[in-house]
Motif scaffolding. Structure first.
Motif, PDB file in Angstrom:
ATOM      1  N   GLY A   1      57.922 -23.683  95.672  1.00  0.00           N
ATOM      2  CA  GLY A   1      58.017 -23.915  94.235  1.00  0.00           C
ATOM      3  C   GLY A   1      59.186 -23.185  93.599  1.00  0.00           C
ATOM      4  O   GLY A   1      59.557 -22.071  94.002  1.00  0.00           O
ATOM      5  N   TYR A   2      59.756 -23.869  92.593  1.00  0.00           N
ATOM      6  CA  TYR A   2      60.877 -23.336  91.821  1.00  0.00           C
ATOM      7  C   TYR A   2      60.577 -23.583  90.353  1.00  0.00           C
ATOM      8  O   TYR A   2      59.857 -24.528  90.001  1.00  0.00           O
ATOM      9  CB  TYR A   2      62.194 -23.997  92.215  1.00  0.00           C
ATOM     10  N   SER A   3      61.094 -22.747  89.489  1.00  0.00           N
ATOM     11  CA  SER A   3      60.816 -22.869  88.055  1.00  0.00           C
ATOM     12  C   SER A   3      62.137 -22.983  87.310  1.00  0.00           C
ATOM     13  O   SER A   3      63.039 -22.152  87.485  1.00  0.00           O
ATOM     14  CB  SER A   3      60.028 -21.645  87.565  1.00  0.00           C
ATOM     15  N   ARG A   4      62.216 -24.047  86.450  1.00  0.00           N
ATOM     16  CA  ARG A   4      63.426 -24.216  85.648  1.00  0.00           C
ATOM     17  C   ARG A   4      63.547 -23.157  84.581  1.00  0.00           C
ATOM     18  O   ARG A   4      64.655 -22.808  84.173  1.00  0.00           O
ATOM     19  CB  ARG A   4      63.406 -25.590  84.979  1.00  0.00           C
ATOM     20  N   ASN A   5      62.392 -22.679  84.130  1.00  0.00           N
ATOM     21  CA  ASN A   5      62.430 -21.685  83.053  1.00  0.00           C
ATOM     22  C   ASN A   5      62.996 -20.356  83.552  1.00  0.00           C
ATOM     23  O   ASN A   5      63.712 -19.657  82.827  1.00  0.00           O
ATOM     24  CB  ASN A   5      61.033 -21.484  82.478  1.00  0.00           C
ATOM     25  N   LYS A   6      62.756 -20.052  84.798  1.00  0.00           N
ATOM     26  CA  LYS A   6      63.259 -18.790  85.336  1.00  0.00           C
ATOM     27  C   LYS A   6      64.695 -18.938  85.828  1.00  0.00           C
ATOM     28  O   LYS A   6      65.536 -18.085  85.574  1.00  0.00           O
ATOM     29  CB  LYS A   6      62.353 -18.324  86.484  1.00  0.00           C
ATOM     30  N   MET A   7      64.944 -19.994  86.563  1.00  0.00           N
ATOM     31  CA  MET A   7      66.275 -20.198  87.134  1.00  0.00           C
ATOM     32  C   MET A   7      66.503 -21.718  87.207  1.00  0.00           C
ATOM     33  O   MET A   7      65.855 -22.395  87.986  1.00  0.00           O
ATOM     34  CB  MET A   7      66.399 -19.583  88.520  1.00  0.00           C
ATOM     35  N   SER A   8      67.413 -22.203  86.381  1.00  0.00           N
ATOM     36  CA  SER A   8      67.673 -23.645  86.352  1.00  0.00           C
ATOM     37  C   SER A   8      68.722 -24.076  87.374  1.00  0.00           C
ATOM     38  O   SER A   8      68.746 -25.223  87.781  1.00  0.00           O
ATOM     39  CB  SER A   8      68.112 -24.077  84.954  1.00  0.00           C
ATOM     40  N   THR A   9      69.589 -23.169  87.835  1.00  0.00           N
ATOM     41  CA  THR A   9      70.672 -23.524  88.754  1.00  0.00           C
ATOM     42  C   THR A   9      70.836 -22.413  89.774  1.00  0.00           C
ATOM     43  O   THR A   9      70.824 -21.220  89.419  1.00  0.00           O
ATOM     44  CB  THR A   9      71.988 -23.739  88.011  1.00  0.00           C
ATOM     45  N   TYR A  10      71.038 -22.816  91.059  1.00  0.00           N
ATOM     46  CA  TYR A  10      71.285 -21.880  92.145  1.00  0.00           C
ATOM     47  C   TYR A  10      72.672 -22.188  92.733  1.00  0.00           C
ATOM     48  O   TYR A  10      73.054 -23.354  92.869  1.00  0.00           O
ATOM     49  CB  TYR A  10      70.223 -22.008  93.252  1.00  0.00           C
ATOM     50  N   LEU A  11      73.392 -21.155  93.079  1.00  0.00           N
ATOM     51  CA  LEU A  11      74.693 -21.286  93.753  1.00  0.00           C
ATOM     52  C   LEU A  11      74.533 -20.816  95.184  1.00  0.00           C
ATOM     53  O   LEU A  11      74.186 -19.662  95.425  1.00  0.00           O
ATOM     54  CB  LEU A  11      75.772 -20.470  93.044  1.00  0.00           C
ATOM     55  N   LEU A  12      74.801 -21.732  96.135  1.00  0.00           N
ATOM     56  CA  LEU A  12      74.627 -21.428  97.545  1.00  0.00           C
ATOM     57  C   LEU A  12      75.995 -21.455  98.226  1.00  0.00           C
ATOM     58  O   LEU A  12      76.562 -22.517  98.445  1.00  0.00           O
ATOM     59  CB  LEU A  12      73.697 -22.450  98.198  1.00  0.00           C
ATOM     60  N   PRO A  13      76.600 -20.326  98.552  1.00  0.00           N
ATOM     61  CA  PRO A  13      77.867 -20.301  99.292  1.00  0.00           C
ATOM     62  C   PRO A  13      77.628 -20.593 100.767  1.00  0.00           C
ATOM     63  O   PRO A  13      76.662 -20.107 101.365  1.00  0.00           O
ATOM     64  CB  PRO A  13      78.393 -18.888  99.059  1.00  0.00           C
ATOM     65  N   ILE A  14      78.576 -21.439 101.334  1.00  0.00           N
ATOM     66  CA  ILE A  14      78.476 -21.848 102.736  1.00  0.00           C
ATOM     67  C   ILE A  14      79.801 -21.515 103.395  1.00  0.00           C
ATOM     68  O   ILE A  14      80.874 -21.926 102.922  1.00  0.00           O
ATOM     69  CB  ILE A  14      78.169 -23.343 102.864  1.00  0.00           C
ATOM     70  N   LEU A  15      79.756 -20.815 104.504  1.00  0.00           N
ATOM     71  CA  LEU A  15      80.949 -20.491 105.284  1.00  0.00           C
ATOM     72  C   LEU A  15      81.156 -21.591 106.323  1.00  0.00           C
ATOM     73  O   LEU A  15      80.278 -21.857 107.140  1.00  0.00           O
ATOM     74  CB  LEU A  15      80.791 -19.124 105.970  1.00  0.00           C
ATOM     75  N   ILE A  16      82.377 -22.206 106.291  1.00  0.00           N
ATOM     76  CA  ILE A  16      82.705 -23.310 107.198  1.00  0.00           C
ATOM     77  C   ILE A  16      83.941 -22.905 107.973  1.00  0.00           C
ATOM     78  O   ILE A  16      84.936 -22.468 107.397  1.00  0.00           O
ATOM     79  CB  ILE A  16      82.978 -24.610 106.415  1.00  0.00           C
ATOM     80  N   PHE A  17      83.923 -23.041 109.305  1.00  0.00           N
ATOM     81  CA  PHE A  17      85.093 -22.730 110.119  1.00  0.00           C
ATOM     82  C   PHE A  17      85.142 -23.696 111.292  1.00  0.00           C
ATOM     83  O   PHE A  17      84.150 -24.315 111.666  1.00  0.00           O
ATOM     84  CB  PHE A  17      85.067 -21.277 110.601  1.00  0.00           C
TER      85      PHE A  17
END
Length: 789
Positions: free
Chosen positions: A555-571
């Motif tokens: 479960g995720y809550s929009r009221n607490k956190m509406s957007t997540y940033l996920l950094p991905i390392l690609i090589f």
């Protein structure tokens, strides 16, 4: 008169030559009970009696073309009822009666009045009868007889044509038929030999002969050659009377042509031909022409040329010109003076349409020797290859040598060569070349991703002769170096449902790389080292150059956190390894039980992208109101605008008052009244602007009358003052013309009309003081009296 129990018949007397008499054939009629004796009466009056009906009496002969002075006597018509008292009248009717044949109605003698021509008419049918002059009764029934014109040889044979044309192949055997001529004779063929024609040859021997009876012309000599003589004229005579002496004859002309056969082989006029060729001639160049002579014509003279043997058979070729029947020597391969300077060929010329009948005469071909000398020329440089392919890494440093081209001078002098890059093929000036050794080097960095290939042109030029140059293409391939890091293939709009469960796949990402490794791409995905363990999402490498984003919590809550940033390392796995970090933006959204997104925290942005129906109606109303205001404004402005009264092209701002009255001079007081200028009543009543409607109508102000003797200067000043003070005067520049000269002038009149009224001589010396313009007048009027006289 003797009376017999038969029909009365006429008594004829016919004189043929001298004493020959031809009996009449008596008309037989078995129905008649009796017969009357008929006899031939000669000039001596003796009567020959007969009682038998066996004579031919109804056919007579008369010579044609009678040339005597008297008329030709035919015969005599007589009946035994003729007592010689002139009571009977003999009448002759039928062909030519009255015109050709006339009868003495009293004696019955018949004569030919004209010369007769058998060819015009050979048979005449006449009828004779005797009538009583007093009663008009026919005393003898009408009898019919025939007069045949006896033929004489008076027509010569005539050919059907005045000129015959024929042909016969050359080399024909003796007796070969050429043509048949025919002559006809208008004389009677059934009487004597007048129409018997015999043919003979008068001209054309010994080449031709003619059959005397059929008129067929035949060859008389064997193997006549067209090349020796082509045209023959033969004269044929046709003679009647069987060709005997005294017969008439006619002639005709026969033009006989010998047609060609292929009986002559081609022959070269010379055995050896010499040609010269520069070594630099292009392929297919015509070096020269050779021709074999064939006396035949047409297709019999057609020939074909070919190279039989020789050391230049591979270097040269010969083609046949069908129009001129010539052999053209052409260049088949490139020539090289340094390699070989002289070539020898044997060329055959043979007929293309040989005649098997004349093969025994020998082979129908001939051979000639062709020698070709190669001349040395200043040739351009020659590269060692027809093109160059150079491969270079894209990370090569500027100024590095990437390849080399070589060229040499094929001439014996072996001139020095310089190299250059054709700048039209390298507009960005990325490459250059050493002019002496042909080494190609870079001037700028290379980038395979922007330009993987470069095609440039290298020119090699002789130093001593700049006109001798060669060009060669150089293809440069840029090899890939792993100098670009992999990146996310696109921008991903990723969301996660509020009711998501752990381990749920929410996104699959792929990457792209500008590099092109020879073993193919291989990418790896990992979390960034700063955040090795993300509590919300997990990055799973699928081992197929893609990665899956998995949820990690429940479960995720929009009221607490509406957007997540996920950094991905690609090589990647190439050398050197290139890597980059891509950030994935994940929004938290409300979803239904099936996981379909219903709303996110960016719902307002989504709704703002669309317009409701009410908003559209409001916008339309605003647009309509704006248009109405624009129309009203334009209408009001149009009403306030002043319309010009005059739209003529002649309307100008500068009004010019013109008085078109020139007058007759100072002394002409009748032609023009100066008082008109001084009288304000003579002006127009009003002078308003004609281009716009006047807003105020001014009353014209009457001016004070001027005296007749007022000075012109004072007159003009007063007029100017009046115009300046006139409130109705136009506000723009106008021209007022005052054509008033004045009463007095400083200079007296120059007219010579008043000279006779003066008692004393007038002095014109003052004219000399007026300047050069009056010099002519001063000379005319200022001279002494003697000059004037």
């Amino acid at each position: 008169m003797r009376t017999y129990h038969c029909l009365p018949l006429f008594i004829w007397t016919y004189m043929f030559h001298t004493i020959d008499a031809i009996p009449f054939q008596e008309k037989a009629n078995s129905d008649l009970p009796s017969e009357r004796i008929v006899g031939l009466t000669q000039d001596d009056g003796k009567t020959l009696h007969r009682t038998k009906r066996g004579w031919m009496w109804n056919q007579f002969f008369l010579l044609e073309e009678y040339t005597g002075t008297d008329t030709q006597y035919v015969g005599k018509l007589h009946t035994d009822q003729d007592k010689g008292d002139g009571n009977l009248k003999y009448i002759l009717t039928g062909d030519g009666a009255g015109s050709l044949f006339v009868i003495d109605e009293n004696t019955g003698d018949i004569h030919a009045a004209k010369k007769l021509d058998r060819e015009e008419k050979s048979l005449y049918v006449l009828r004779a009868k005797a009538i009583d002059r007093k009663t008009g009764r026919q005393v003898e029934p009408e009898s019919e007889f025939i007069i045949k014109i006896h033929d004489i040889n008076d027509n010569e044979p005539k050919f059907t044509k005045d000129l015959y044309t024929a042909s016969v192949p050359e080399m024909s055997g003796v007796g070969t038929s050429v043509i048949q001529v025919t002559a006809t004779d208008a004389d009677d063929a059934n009487y004597g030999n007048s129409a018997k024609v015999v043919y003979s040859i008068l001209q054309g021997q010994p080449y031709f002969s003619v059959d005397p009876e059929s008129g067929i012309i035949k060859t008389a000599l064997p193997d006549m050659s067209r090349e020796n003589r082509e045209q023959y004229q033969v004269v044929i005579q046709a003679k009647d009377m069987g060709g005997q002496m005294g017969g008439l004859s006619g002639t005709t002309t026969v033009n006989i042509t010998l047609t060609d056969v292929n009986n002559n082989p081609p022959r070269f006029p010379q055995s050896t031909y010499q040609f010269y060729s520069p070594e630099s001639v292009p392929l297919g160049t015509h070096l020269g022409r050779i021709k074999a002579n064939d006396p035949d014509v047409g297709e019999n003279a057609e020939m074909e040329y070919s190279i039989a043997e020789g050391d230049g058979a591979d270097m040269f070729d010969v083609i046949t010109d069908k129009d001129t029947q010539e052999g053209i020597i052409t260049v088949k391969q490139n020539l090289d003076y340094e390699n070989k300077m002289l070539y020898t060929l044997k060329v055959d010329a043979s007929n293309t349409h040989p005649d098997p009948r004349f093969l025994y005469l020998g082979p129908f071909k001939d051979t000639a020797v062709v020698k070709i000398s190669v001349e040395d020329t200043d040739e351009p440089p020659v590269f060692s290859k027809i093109f160059y392919l150079i491969e270079v890494d894209e990370d090569v440093k500027e100024g590095s040598i990437i390849g080399q081209v070589t060229a040499y001078d094929p001439d014996a002098m072996n001139n020095l060569i310089k190299y250059s890059v054709d700048r039209h093929s390298d507009m960005d000036r990325i490459f250059s070349i050493h002019s002496e050794n042909g080494s190609i080097f870079t001037l700028k960095p290379l980038d395979r991703e922007s330009t993987p290939w470069h095609n440039i042109t290298i020119t090699a030029t002789e130093i001593n002769n700049s006109k001798q140059s060669s060009r060669i293409p150089v293809f440069i391939r840029i090899l890939d170096i792993n100098d670009h890091a992999p990146e996310l293939a696109m921008y991903y709009e990723t969301f996660v449902c509020e009711n998501a469960k752990p381990g749920q796949l929410i996104q699959t990402v792929s990457v792209m790389d500008k590099d092109d490794p020879p073993r193919g791409h291989k990418f790896f995905f990992e979390p960034v080292p700063e955040f090795p363990l993300n509590p919300n999402f997990t990055i799973v490498d699928n081992k197929d150059n893609t990665a899956g984003i998995m949820t990690r919590k429940d479960g995720y809550s929009r009221n607490k956190m509406s957007t997540y940033l996920l950094p991905i390392l690609i090589f990647d796995n190439d050398y050197p390894i290139q890597s980059s970090t891509g950030t994935l933006t994940i929004r938290v959204c409300a979803c239904d039980n099936q996981g379909n997104m219903q709303s996110c925290n960016a719902e307002a942005l989504v709704l703002s992208a669309g317009l409701s129906t009410g908003a559209l109606i409001a916008i339309l109303l605003c647009v309509v109101i704006l248009l109405v205001l624009v129309v009203l404004f334009a209408a009001l402005k149009r009403q306030r605008k002043k319309e010009p009264l005059i739209i003529s092209k002649d309307d100008v701002r500068d009004n010019i008052v013109t008085y078109n009255d020139e007058g007759g001079g100072e002394e002409d007081t009748q032609a023009f009244d100066i008082g008109t200028l001084r009288n304000p009543e003579a002006r127009e009543d009003s002078k308003f602007r004609r281009d716009v409607m006047p807003e105020t109508i001014f009353q014209i102000r009457r001016t004070v009358p001027l005296w007749e003797n007022i000075d012109v200067q004072d007159f003009i000043h007063r007029r100017l003052k009046e115009n300046d003070s006139d409130p109705s005067a136009p506000p723009y520049d106008s021209l007022a013309t005052y054509a008033y000269e004045g009463n007095d002038s400083i200079a007296d009149s120059l007219s010579s009309l008043e000279s006779p009224t003066v008692d004393c001589n007038q002095d014109y010396g003052y004219l000399s003081d007026w300047g050069p313009r009056f010099k002519k007048l001063a000379d005319m009027y200022g001279g002494d009296d003697s000059d004037r006289d």
